[in-house]
Design an enzyme around this catalytic site. Structure first.
Site, PDB file in Angstrom:
ATOM      1  N   CYS A 116       0.829  -1.197   0.000  1.00 39.62           N
ATOM      2  CA  CYS A 116       0.000   0.000   0.000  1.00 39.62           C
ATOM      3  C   CYS A 116       0.874   1.262   0.000  1.00 39.62           C
ATOM      4  CB  CYS A 116      -0.994  -0.045   1.162  1.00 39.62           C
ATOM      5  SG  CYS A 116      -2.327   1.189   1.022  1.00 39.62           S
TER       6      CYS A 116
ATOM      7  N   HIS B 203      -3.765  -5.068  -0.385  1.00 41.32           N
ATOM      8  CA  HIS B 203      -3.427  -5.553   0.959  1.00 41.32           C
ATOM      9  C   HIS B 203      -3.449  -7.086   0.975  1.00 41.32           C
ATOM     10  CE1 HIS B 203      -3.589  -1.740   3.251  1.00 41.32           C
ATOM     11  NE2 HIS B 203      -4.414  -1.376   2.278  1.00 41.32           N
TER      12      HIS B 203
ATOM     13  N   GLU C 156      -2.615  -8.998   3.333  1.00 42.55           N
ATOM     14  CA  GLU C 156      -3.057  -9.456   4.659  1.00 42.55           C
ATOM     15  C   GLU C 156      -4.574  -9.446   4.785  1.00 42.55           C
ATOM     16  OE1 GLU C 156      -2.914  -5.011   5.184  1.00 42.55           O
ATOM     17  OE2 GLU C 156      -1.854  -6.524   3.999  1.00 42.55           O
TER      18      GLU C 156
END
Length: 212
Positions: A82, A192, A194
């Site tokens: 990001c 992202h 995650e």
């Protein structure tokens, strides 16, 4: 020795990044750290973040992490996420600030006046939610991830590399923008991992095993 250092410069909650990396690290040591020496000693480095570019650059400087980030990006497997991707570039329109200058190019804002989808419906900025990521070139971090897989995005700005050879993936959102870049030991993504379910964990697992 820390196997993976996740750089904490005070911008964003890094808990989800840390838990995802720990999940795929196979018991290796993972540290969320604001200590430049821990970053220097780590085998590999994750550089995440969220927030406004001027604030991120200021906090990186204030915490004395800039030099450690530059060294890591030159010497060891390095994953930007990001804002951590955007900060690698030379300059950002967000606040008209210089980035780290590791990669050539600009960070630019989506032009809301021109953001229209294929169905003619106006698209919202920020770009938020799941979208397809189209791989531009083979890479070790794409192993086991189908081309066109969906990842999770939250951003109003995107990178525009000066060198086309840096582009590792693209995504369509009113225009086709660069959603991943790669050079030597650096891999960086706008999305992202995650927050991107199984494919995000696969990318992080690939990073843990990556030997550029």
């Amino acid at each position: 020795m820390t196997k993976v250092a996740i750089i904490d410069y005070g911008m964003g909650n890094l808990r989800s990044v840390a838990k995802a990396v720990e999940h795929v690290a196979g018991g290796e040591s993972v540290a969320v750290t604001c200590d430049p020496d821990v970053v220097r000693r780590a085998d590999r480095v994750v550089f995440p973040g969220q927030g406004a570019m001027p604030d991120c650059m200021r906090e990186l400087e204030r915490r004395g992490l800039r030099a450690a980030v530059l060294e890591a990006a030159e010497t060891k497997p390095f994953l930007g996420i990001c804002i951590g991707q955007q900060m690698l570039f030379a300059h950002s329109e967000e606040g008209d600030v210089p980035g780290l200058g590791i990669l050539p190019g600009e960070v630019v804002r989506f032009d809301e006046a021109r953001m229209v989808g294929a169905d003619g419906v106006r698209l919202k900025v920020p770009h938020m939610g799941w979208n397809e990521v189209w791989q531009s070139a083979p890479h070790a971090l794409w192993e086991g991830i189908p081309d066109g897989e969906r990842f999770y995005f939250v951003h109003s700005y995107y990178v525009a590399p000066a060198d086309r050879a840096l582009v590792a993936a693209e995504t369509d959102y009113g225009l086709r923008f660069t959603s991943a870049v790669a050079r030597a030991n650096i891999f960086a993504v706008q999305f992202h991992p995650e927050k991107s379910a199984a494919s995000g964990l696969q990318l992080l697992s690939n990073f843990i095993r990556w030997a550029p």
